[in-house]
Structure formats: structure tokens, C-alpha cells
Design a protein around this motif. Structure first.
Motif, mmCIF file in Angstrom:
data_model
loop_
_atom_site.group_PDB
_atom_site.id
_atom_site.type_symbol
_atom_site.label_atom_id
_atom_site.label_comp_id
_atom_site.label_asym_id
_atom_site.label_seq_id
_atom_site.Cartn_x
_atom_site.Cartn_y
_atom_site.Cartn_z
ATOM 1 N N CYS A 27 0.859 -1.190 0.000
ATOM 2 C CA CYS A 27 0.000 0.000 0.000
ATOM 3 C C CYS A 27 0.892 1.236 0.000
ATOM 4 O O CYS A 27 1.925 1.239 0.666
ATOM 5 N N GLY A 28 0.511 2.257 -0.715
ATOM 6 C CA GLY A 28 1.326 3.474 -0.726
ATOM 7 C C GLY A 28 0.738 4.501 -1.663
ATOM 8 O O GLY A 28 -0.336 4.310 -2.242
ATOM 9 N N SER A 29 1.470 5.594 -1.828
ATOM 10 C CA SER A 29 0.997 6.652 -2.733
ATOM 11 C C SER A 29 1.303 6.305 -4.194
ATOM 12 O O SER A 29 0.560 6.671 -5.087
ATOM 13 N N VAL A 64 -3.135 4.636 -2.772
ATOM 14 C CA VAL A 64 -4.066 5.329 -1.880
ATOM 15 C C VAL A 64 -4.970 6.265 -2.714
ATOM 16 O O VAL A 64 -4.563 6.779 -3.755
ATOM 17 N N TYR A 68 -6.849 10.796 0.699
ATOM 18 C CA TYR A 68 -5.693 10.829 1.603
ATOM 19 C C TYR A 68 -5.208 12.273 1.784
ATOM 20 O O TYR A 68 -4.777 12.675 2.864
ATOM 21 N N LYS A 70 -2.602 13.949 0.546
ATOM 22 C CA LYS A 70 -1.174 14.273 0.711
ATOM 23 C C LYS A 70 -0.784 15.360 -0.297
ATOM 24 O O LYS A 70 -1.125 15.251 -1.480
ATOM 25 N N GLU A 99 -8.873 1.389 -3.283
ATOM 26 C CA GLU A 99 -8.658 2.654 -2.569
ATOM 27 C C GLU A 99 -8.942 3.850 -3.479
ATOM 28 O O GLU A 99 -9.543 4.831 -3.057
ATOM 29 N N PHE A 105 -11.239 7.882 2.697
ATOM 30 C CA PHE A 105 -9.973 7.204 2.961
ATOM 31 C C PHE A 105 -10.251 5.824 3.563
ATOM 32 O O PHE A 105 -11.053 5.702 4.503
ATOM 33 N N PRO A 107 -8.678 2.812 5.686
ATOM 34 C CA PRO A 107 -7.495 2.405 6.450
ATOM 35 C C PRO A 107 -6.911 1.127 5.860
ATOM 36 O O PRO A 107 -7.633 0.298 5.286
ATOM 37 N N THR A 108 -5.620 0.981 6.031
ATOM 38 C CA THR A 108 -4.914 -0.132 5.391
ATOM 39 C C THR A 108 -5.497 -1.496 5.772
ATOM 40 O O THR A 108 -5.647 -2.380 4.933
ATOM 41 N N LEU A 137 7.112 3.183 6.861
ATOM 42 C CA LEU A 137 5.678 3.022 7.114
ATOM 43 C C LEU A 137 5.434 2.600 8.573
ATOM 44 O O LEU A 137 4.529 3.096 9.235
ATOM 45 N N TRP A 144 -1.097 6.917 13.387
ATOM 46 C CA TRP A 144 -2.384 6.383 12.932
ATOM 47 C C TRP A 144 -3.332 6.287 14.127
ATOM 48 O O TRP A 144 -2.887 6.233 15.275
ATOM 49 N N ASN A 148 -6.667 1.429 14.208
ATOM 50 C CA ASN A 148 -6.267 1.026 12.852
ATOM 51 C C ASN A 148 -4.988 0.194 12.874
ATOM 52 O O ASN A 148 -4.810 -0.717 12.072
ATOM 53 N N TYR A 242 -6.482 13.963 5.781
ATOM 54 C CA TYR A 242 -6.181 12.720 6.501
ATOM 55 C C TYR A 242 -4.672 12.595 6.634
ATOM 56 O O TYR A 242 -4.140 12.231 7.674
ATOM 57 N N HIS A 246 -2.521 11.928 10.087
ATOM 58 C CA HIS A 246 -2.178 10.531 10.369
ATOM 59 C C HIS A 246 -0.958 9.962 9.661
ATOM 60 O O HIS A 246 -0.721 8.763 9.730
HETATM 61 N N1 NMN Z 1 -4.909 4.343 9.360
HETATM 62 C C1 NMN Z 1 -4.277 3.802 8.412
HETATM 63 O O1 NMN Z 1 -4.492 2.663 8.066
HETATM 64 C C2 NMN Z 1 -3.257 4.635 7.683
HETATM 65 C C3 NMN Z 1 -2.908 5.919 8.124
HETATM 66 C C4 NMN Z 1 -1.969 6.647 7.379
HETATM 67 C C5 NMN Z 1 -1.400 6.098 6.235
HETATM 68 N N2 NMN Z 1 -1.772 4.834 5.856
HETATM 69 C C6 NMN Z 1 -1.239 4.236 4.622
HETATM 70 O O2 NMN Z 1 0.151 4.307 4.597
HETATM 71 C C7 NMN Z 1 0.610 4.524 3.271
HETATM 72 C C8 NMN Z 1 1.482 5.763 3.340
HETATM 73 O O3 NMN Z 1 1.922 6.160 2.112
HETATM 74 P P1 NMN Z 1 2.882 7.444 1.996
HETATM 75 O O4 NMN Z 1 4.136 7.083 2.735
HETATM 76 O O5 NMN Z 1 3.109 7.632 0.530
HETATM 77 O O6 NMN Z 1 2.177 8.621 2.649
HETATM 78 C C9 NMN Z 1 -0.639 4.659 2.405
HETATM 79 O O7 NMN Z 1 -0.915 3.415 1.797
HETATM 80 C C10 NMN Z 1 -1.727 4.987 3.412
HETATM 81 O O8 NMN Z 1 -3.010 4.502 3.042
HETATM 82 C C11 NMN Z 1 -2.673 4.116 6.555
#
Ligand code: NMN
Ligand code: ATP
Length: 249
Positions: A27-29, A64, A68, A70, A99, A105, A107-108, A137, A144, A148, A242, A246
Motif C-alpha cells: 500500500c502506498g501513494s 491510496v 488521503y 497528501k 482505494e 480514505f 485504512p490499510t 511506514l 495512525w 487502525n 487525513y 495521520h
Molecule cells: N490508518 C491507516 O491505516 C493509515 C494511516 C496513514 C497512512 N496509511 C497508509 O500508509 C501509506 C502511506 O503512504 P505514503 O508514505 O506515501 O504517505 C498509504 O498506503 C496509506 O493509506 C494508513
């Protein structure tokens, strides 16, 4: 439900096999996807097959969604397309759009559960899910919502790659999240860790420098055609996003 992993890319599970089955999810940007994102899944698969004897059903990049928030995030449409172009080079890696299709948003842990349920229903057997990620991460998890993080550890385990040149000097083994649930982590060797990042690609594009071999050729062509990342980043940070609340940045 639409398939999250093209059925044609799934590994065959021998009928008489009682090996455990797993799907690997990153999972990521993916802003944009880099060669390292693909390599990370390859390295994870190798470890899981050799050291744990599990059958890897497939690997997924899950970008994502726009919610999100960002700063500097290209549209989910563009990021999804670039992931699809990159995944064309792989026989087993695919892209999950759940996603990007969502207005809120996700959550993962929820993403991982949706993927697992889809594949359990399709294969008619238990499927484990592993989150493949870089150590940054894990270091961001204290930001977070605690439920979550807890749900993530209940639903999945993690395969973590040390991040060379990471902004943070924290050691993964010292991180609270690791110390609370060490059994949920498997660390990938760092011998192939290298410091390519999406931000470095964006910076290089904005400076009109080469990004050859940092991402796949069709992705480079897409970035050129859509003129993505041409402006150097002027982060307009919304304190209501978000991401701001977070992401741990
Ligand atoms: N609550 C959660 O599950 C939560 C919070 C913040 C980021 N994330 C995930 O972490 C990843 C972060 O990506 P970046 O490092 O590009 O910001 C994304 O996949 C995002 O969805 C999950
Ligand atoms: N060079 C790398 N080494 C280790 N992990 C990486 C590397 N590049 C990406 N990852 C991991 O891949 C996942 C998705 O990464 P993400 O889309 O946030 O890319 P990124 O290169 O970290 O982005 P950015 O530079 O925009 O922060 C994350 O778990 C991240 O830690």
C-alpha cells in the motif's frame, strides 16, 4: 465485485497441496510507482516461498485514494494508470483499485481484509494477507488511529524492508509497534536496499533530469505525455487532510 487481482495473474494452487496460501500487498501513494516498489514485492515473494513454504497467490500494488490528501499527490487516475503500466512487466503483480475507487480514505487494514475476502471467495480456501512495506511506514504508525494499527496486526502480518537513506534514524527493532507485536514482523534482508523514491523521481522530473531505470519505460512515457510533476513541489498543506493528521510526517 470487480476482481481485485486479475484471475489470469493468480498462481495455480495444486489441488492436493496443503501449503498455506498468501497474497502480498503493498500500500502506498505510488506517486509515481518506482522500480523499488516492484522489486520489494519480488524480494518478499522469494522469502515467503523459500523460507515459509507458502504459495504466493499474487502480489498487489494498492495506490491510496485522493481522499488521503497528501500534498503533491497526482490524481488517483494517473497513479493507478502508472501502476498498471508498471505491472505489465510482471506475470504475478497486479493493481488493486479499491482505494482509488473510494471517495473516503480506507485504512490499510480494511483494504487488506477486502482483498483477502475477495480471494478467499474465489479460491474457496483460506488466504493469508501480508503487507509488504518499507520501515518508514512502520515508523509512521504511531500517528495512525490506534484501532487502525491494532486491526492491522489482527488481520495481517508485515514484511518490512529497511529503508536506505531514510529520513529517520530510528531502528525498526526499537520501534514501539515492533516491540509490542514482534511475531507479526518479518524483516527482509537489506543487501538490496537502495535509495530510490517517488519524491526523488518527482524532483528529477521537475528539474528535467533523467529518470531512466528509476521506473519502468511506459511509466516514464506516461509522465512525459501527461506532463506530470513538471512544477517543483509547492506543498499546499491542508491541516484538515487525513494525511496531515495521520501520516507521521
Ligand atoms: N490508518 C491507516 O491505516 C493509515 C494511516 C496513514 C497512512 N496509511 C497508509 O500508509 C501509506 C502511506 O503512504 P505514503 O508514505 O506515501 O504517505 C498509504 O498506503 C496509506 O493509506 C494508513
Ligand atoms: N527505496 C525503498 N526502500 C524501502 N522501502 C521502500 C522504498 N521505496 C518505497 N518503499 C516502500 O514502498 C511502500 C510504498 O511507498 P510510497 O508510495 O510511499 O513511495 P515512496 O518512495 O516512499 O514515496 P515518497 O518519496 O513520495 O515519500 C512504502 O511501504 C515504502 O516504505
Amino acid at each position: 465485485m470487480m476482481s481485485m487481482l486479475q484471475r489470469g495473474k493468480l498462481s495455480q494452487i495444486p489441488e492436493d497441496s496443503d501449503s498455506e496460501v498468501v497474497v502480498l500487498v503493498e500500500c502506498g501513494s505510488f506517486n509515481p510507482v518506482t522500480v523499488f516498489h516492484l522489486l520489494l514485492l519480488e524480494l518478499a515473494r522469494d522469502v515467503i516461498e523459500r523460507e515459509e513454504g507458502m504459495i504466493v497467490l499474487g502480489g498487489l500494488l494498492s495506490p491510496v485514494g485522493d481522499a488521503y490528501g497528501k500534498p503533491g499527490l497526482a490524481s488517483s487516475e494517473d497513479r493507478l494508470k502508472m501502476c498498471e503500466l508498471a505491472a505489465q512487466s510482471s506475470s504475478w503483480i497486479d493493481v488493486c483499485s479499491v482505494e482509488c475507487d473510494s471517495e473516503v480514505f480506507l485504512p490499510t487494514w480494511k483494504v487488506l481484509v477486502m482483498i483477502r475476502e475477495d480471494l478467499c471467495a474465489y479460491t474457496n480456501r483460506a488466504v493469508h494477507v501480508k503487507l509488504v512495506c518499507g520501515e518508514d511506514l512502520v515508523h509512521s504508525m504511531p500517528k495512525w488511529a490506534p484501532e487502525n494499527v491494532e486491526n492491522l496486526f489482527q488481520q495481517a502480518s508485515l514484511l518490512v524492508m529497511p529503508r536506505s537513506g531514510a529520513k529517520s534514524n530510528e531502528n525498526l527493532l526499537d520501534a514501539d509497534v515492533y516491540q509490542r507485536r514482534p511475531e507479526k514482523f518479518k524483516l527482509l534482508g537489506n543487501s538490496l536496499a537502495f535509495n530510490v523514491s517517488s519524491s526523488e523521481i518527482r524532483k528529477r522530473v521537475s528539474e528535467d533530469r533523467s529518470i531512466k531505470y528509476l521506473t519502468c519505460d511506459p511509466v516514464i512515457q506516461y509522465i512525459e505525455e501527461r506532463r506530470l510533476y513538471r512544477e517543483s513541489e509547492k506543498p499546499e498543506i491542508s491541516e484538515n487532510s487525513y494525511w496531515f493528521k495521520h501520516s507521521g510526517q
